[in-house]
Design an enzyme around this catalytic site. Structure first.
Site, PDB file in Angstrom:
ATOM      1  N   ARG A 115      27.895 -37.879 -54.419  1.00 42.58           N
ATOM      2  CA  ARG A 115      27.639 -39.305 -54.257  1.00 42.58           C
ATOM      3  C   ARG A 115      27.855 -39.798 -52.838  1.00 42.58           C
ATOM      4  NH1 ARG A 115      28.781 -39.071 -59.643  1.00 42.58           N
ATOM      5  NH2 ARG A 115      30.077 -37.398 -58.935  1.00 42.58           N
ATOM      6  N   THR A 116      29.042 -39.540 -52.296  1.00 45.68           N
ATOM      7  CA  THR A 116      29.406 -40.198 -51.045  1.00 45.68           C
ATOM      8  C   THR A 116      28.513 -39.737 -49.893  1.00 45.68           C
ATOM      9  OG1 THR A 116      31.642 -40.324 -51.902  1.00 45.68           O
ATOM     10  CG2 THR A 116      31.369 -40.758 -49.563  1.00 45.68           C
ATOM     11  N   ARG A 149      34.588 -36.661 -44.175  1.00 46.67           N
ATOM     12  CA  ARG A 149      35.369 -36.346 -45.375  1.00 46.67           C
ATOM     13  C   ARG A 149      36.103 -35.049 -45.087  1.00 46.67           C
ATOM     14  NH1 ARG A 149      33.934 -36.473 -51.684  1.00 46.67           N
ATOM     15  NH2 ARG A 149      34.292 -38.671 -51.194  1.00 46.67           N
ATOM     16  N   LYS A 159      33.466 -20.246 -39.401  1.00 44.11           N
ATOM     17  CA  LYS A 159      33.956 -19.189 -38.498  1.00 44.11           C
ATOM     18  C   LYS A 159      35.314 -19.550 -37.912  1.00 44.11           C
ATOM     19  CE  LYS A 159      29.256 -18.038 -36.997  1.00 44.11           C
ATOM     20  NZ  LYS A 159      28.312 -18.207 -35.874  1.00 44.11           N
ATOM     21  N   HIS A 184      40.042 -43.762 -49.184  1.00 45.69           N
ATOM     22  CA  HIS A 184      38.591 -43.706 -49.340  1.00 45.69           C
ATOM     23  C   HIS A 184      38.093 -45.165 -49.311  1.00 45.69           C
ATOM     24  CE1 HIS A 184      34.722 -42.376 -50.454  1.00 45.69           C
ATOM     25  NE2 HIS A 184      34.949 -41.834 -51.630  1.00 45.69           N
TER      26      HIS A 184
HETATM   27  C1  NCD Z   1      36.176 -39.651 -55.434  1.00 46.16           C
HETATM   28  C2  NCD Z   1      36.639 -38.834 -54.254  1.00 46.16           C
HETATM   29  O1  NCD Z   1      35.985 -37.918 -53.807  1.00 46.16           O
HETATM   30  O2  NCD Z   1      37.696 -39.189 -53.779  1.00 46.16           O
HETATM   31  N1  NCD Z   1      34.820 -39.544 -55.691  1.00 46.16           N
HETATM   32  C3  NCD Z   1      33.915 -40.244 -54.963  1.00 46.16           C
HETATM   33  O3  NCD Z   1      33.988 -40.359 -53.764  1.00 46.16           O
HETATM   34  N2  NCD Z   1      32.948 -40.846 -55.652  1.00 46.16           N
HETATM   35  C4  NCD Z   1      37.018 -39.466 -56.619  1.00 46.16           C
HETATM   36  C5  NCD Z   1      37.200 -38.101 -57.185  1.00 46.16           C
HETATM   37  O4  NCD Z   1      36.882 -37.088 -56.582  1.00 46.16           O
HETATM   38  O5  NCD Z   1      37.716 -38.045 -58.301  1.00 46.16           O
END
Ligand code: NCD
Length: 316
Positions: A55-56, A105, A83, A133
């Site tokens: 998703r993100t 991320r 690497k 997040h």
């Molecule tokens: C979340 C995450 O990655 O922190 N998901 C997301 O970004 N939609 C929550 C999760 O992984 O449970």
């Protein structure tokens, strides 16, 4: 607004409401025949993902593209990170390519903050370890504003007085932490419900309450947000069995019936259907799970627009 978006605490109430209002404007533009806006033409947004994401990552990519930015997707798999290249060396490479914004991320809490020392572009935290997040919290707040009876005006432009219960693996959840901070800024009343082993140690310093009786909390909630049980971050057994977890903390239809009639059910995804949330609840009318994903694109467009819009005008 701050230069970077690392924590939901980087946003004051005006910043947060400004993002949500801008997202609302952009959502209106989505209805037009040409969905692409020229706002970030000539700017480069790098998606730097060291952890799996569906998703993100795609949401940030869609958001940047709809604003006409150039997007570079960089994932740790298949790059020199595999690497052993350090975050610093990767950052210097991105810097040499002229990234105007880096969306990162990373499994380590604090990595996005560190990155701000090494790149001159804006840094947006798309999830760091168990820390934060912030754009997830923004899209959740946007969804609450959109879906709660009476619309945003009932609560002013914020979420004043809205009662939000967040249930589950709070300990490992960056979503919970960012939501607690942002929701407090917007005036909501947040209660966390978790097994004692999955409640963070310092929760009494967070701007929320902790509750242990899920059924009592649900009866007085406008929003219930279910969190994923994050097995990949668990090094020990935090609860006896999945069955036991589901029975004590899972949201099934009989528990959902305790909610007031107007209340909504949220989950950031990915879901463990049948663990923290039953399939019939996830697919019910009260669930905003699909809307949350759609809103993610508009909210991230708003964030990119507000953080980079000035730079685009300067370079035009
Ligand atoms: C979340 C995450 O990655 O922190 N998901 C997301 O970004 N939609 C929550 C999760 O992984 O449970």
């Amino acid at each position: 607004m701050n230069r970077h978006l690392i924590s939901a605490a980087d946003l004051d109430r005006d910043d947060a409401i400004g993002i949500l209002d801008t997202a609302e404007e952009l959502a209106r533009a989505e209805g037009r025949p040409i969905r692409k806006l020229p706002t970030l033409r000539g700017l480069t947004v790098v998606n730097l993902f060291y952890e799996d994401s569906t998703r993100t990552r795609t949401s940030f990519e869609a958001a940047a593209k709809r604003l006409s930015a150039d997007v570079i997707n960089f994932s740790a798999k298949g790059s020199s990170v595999a690497k052993g290249e350090s975050l610093k060396d990767t950052a210097l490479t991105l810097e040499a390519m002229g990234a105007d914004a880096v969306v990162i991320r990373h499994p380590a809490s604090g990595a996005p903050r560190r990155l701000t020392d090494w790149v001159s572009g804006r840094v947006i935290n798309a999830g760091d370890g168990t820390h934060e997040h912030p754009t997830q919290a923004l899209l959740d707040a946007f969804t609450m504003r959109q879906r709660l009876a009476g619309g945003p005006d009932r609560h002013g432009r914020g979420l004043d007085g809205v009662r939000v219960t967040i249930v589950g693996d709070v300990l490992h959840s960056r979503v919970a932490r960012s939501n607690v901070l942002l929701l407090a800024t917007l005036g909501a009343q947040v209660t966390l419900v978790a097994p004692p082993t999955l409640m963070p140690y310092a929760v009494d310093t967070w701007p929320c309450r902790a509750g242990y009786d899920i059924d009592a909390e649900l009866r007085k909630s406008d929003v219930v947000m279910m969190l994923r049980v994050q097995q990949e971050r668990m090094s020990a057994a935090y609860f006896p069995t999945v069955r036991e977890y589901r029975r004590r903390y899972g949201l099934d239809s009989s528990r959902m019936a305790l909610l007031p009639e107007h209340a909504i059910v949220m989950h950031p995804g990915p879901m463990n259907r049948g663990v923290e949330i039953a399939a019939e609840v996830a697919d019910s009318d009260r669930s905003t799970i699909v809307a949350q994903v759609a809103n993610g694109v508009t909210v991230r467009m708003a964030v990119l627009y507000l953080m980079l819009g000035g730079a685009a005008e300067g370079s035009a």
